[in-house]
Structures are given as structure tokens and as C-alpha cells.
Design an enzyme around this catalytic site. Sequence first.
Site, PDB file in Angstrom:
ATOM      1  N   SER A  82       0.928  -1.159  -0.003  1.00  0.00           N
ATOM      2  CA  SER A  82       0.078  -0.085  -0.143  1.00  0.00           C
ATOM      3  C   SER A  82       1.019   1.226   0.032  1.00  0.00           C
ATOM      4  CB  SER A  82      -0.976  -0.077   1.051  1.00  0.00           C
ATOM      5  OG  SER A  82      -1.878   0.887   1.182  1.00  0.00           O
ATOM      6  N   ASP A 106     -10.592  -3.485  -4.940  1.00  0.00           N
ATOM      7  CA  ASP A 106      -9.881  -2.729  -3.957  1.00  0.00           C
ATOM      8  C   ASP A 106     -10.447  -1.403  -3.917  1.00  0.00           C
ATOM      9  OD1 ASP A 106      -7.810  -1.298  -2.598  1.00  0.00           O
ATOM     10  OD2 ASP A 106      -6.239  -2.486  -3.022  1.00  0.00           O
ATOM     11  N   HIS A 118      -8.542  -4.651  -0.424  1.00  0.00           N
ATOM     12  CA  HIS A 118      -7.220  -3.847  -0.101  1.00  0.00           C
ATOM     13  C   HIS A 118      -6.175  -4.789   0.928  1.00  0.00           C
ATOM     14  CE1 HIS A 118      -4.419  -0.633  -0.392  1.00  0.00           C
ATOM     15  NE2 HIS A 118      -4.462  -0.407   0.811  1.00  0.00           N
TER      16      HIS A 118
HETATM   17  C1  MLT Z   1      -1.482   6.047  -0.054  1.00  0.00           C
HETATM   18  O1  MLT Z   1      -2.021   6.828   0.820  1.00  0.00           O
HETATM   19  O2  MLT Z   1      -0.480   5.727  -0.142  1.00  0.00           O
HETATM   20  C2  MLT Z   1      -2.536   5.101  -0.572  1.00  0.00           C
HETATM   21  O3  MLT Z   1      -3.629   5.718  -0.545  1.00  0.00           O
HETATM   22  C3  MLT Z   1      -2.622   3.669   0.220  1.00  0.00           C
HETATM   23  C4  MLT Z   1      -2.802   3.921   1.702  1.00  0.00           C
HETATM   24  O4  MLT Z   1      -3.990   4.375   2.198  1.00  0.00           O
HETATM   25  O5  MLT Z   1      -1.776   4.101   2.323  1.00  0.00           O
END
Ligand code: MLT
Length: 202
Positions: A104, A154, A185
Site C-alpha cells: 500500500s 480494492d 485492499h
Molecule cells: C497511500 O496513501 O499511499 C494510498 O492511498 C494507500 C494508503 O492508504 O496507504
Amino acid sequence: MELKHIYKHGRNPERPVLLLLHGTGGNEEDLMPLARMIDPEAAILSVRGNVEENGMPRFFKRLREGVFDHEDLAKRTDELYEFIQEAAKQYEFNLGQVTAIGYSNGANIAANLLFRHGPVLKNAILHHPMVPDADALIPEVKELPVWIGAGANDPICPPEQTEELDRKLQEAGAEVKVNWYQAGHQLTQEEAKDAAVWYGAP
Ligand code: MLT
């Protein structure tokens, strides 16, 4: 540049160092079990993101869900790269032998390392990444192997983002393999096992 991290020496110094980059709200312990599945013999450099969002560690700032602060993203990506270079000296590993494993937010900064610095990783395993910077002109990363795990449902990293990242990395010369899961996710056991099989550690 000092970043909070854990370094564990590997049992086999020939294996690449696994650079672990957690998701939002995680820390440097989170991906340890995943790293051990991917290569039980490798050294590990696991980093904690130095940006806080309501007490949750991240690797760079965002304006809101899915909308990144590009200035901060660039700055933190360069800091991370500087940190990896310093860690290579401190822990005596080869800078050309770094495998990034990110989930992520951690996968997003790993992808941005390639977007900004080109072939500074040996390969990358990206669990649920997005396109970190849609306007980036990516340096050539000839035949650099990248494995992407993506959830068909996701809500945070929608499929179009995965497809766009795949396309951009391939245009830059990377050898990308995308695995899709009937999942959201979360990083499932099945996905972790597939990443390990792709990586193919002995
Ligand atoms: C981010 O902010 O890098 C992406 O949206 C994934 C997350 O929630 O960390």
C-alpha cells in the site's frame, strides 16, 4: 538521513537484502513474516515511515485518500534513497542487491523510487500499489522484475491504477507480472505465497 528501522543480518550473504516498506498506520515489524516467507535466508532492512497522519506512520504526506502531496512524495522518496545508500555502507551490503517489498503506502514509495531514480532496486514486490506520480517521466529500468499483487475490488487502489502502473513500468522497460485477487485492499496469505513463488528464493 536517519530513518527508524530494523536491520537483520541474513544467513546467506549472497541473497539480496529485503527492503520492507509498510502500509499506512503500520510499522517496521509488520512485514517481517512476509519477508521470511519470501526469503528466509536474506538480510532485512525494514523502515518506518517518518510522516505521521493522525498518529499513523506513512512514507509521505497525502492531501486526502488517494491524492498525494507530490512535493512531499519527491522529498521523502529522495530521503529514503539516501537512507538506503547510508544503510548499505553501515551494514555492508551491496547497493545493487536490494529487493523492495512494499504494501500500500509502502508499495507506492517503492514504485516512486523507480519513478525518480530508475534501476536502484534489483527487483520489487508491490502489494496493492497505485501510480505514485501520474506525470513522472520514468527513467529506463531495463528488464527490472516487478511483481504486483492487486485486489479486483480494492476501493483504495482501484484496478485502473494497477493497470496504469503496469503500463508505465513496462514502458520504462520493466518486466512486470500482475496477479489479481478477488479481494479488497488486504494482503492475503494467498497473495503472499504467490509473491514468494514468483521471487523463487532457494
Ligand atoms: C497511500 O496513501 O499511499 C494510498 O492511498 C494507500 C494508503 O492508504 O496507504
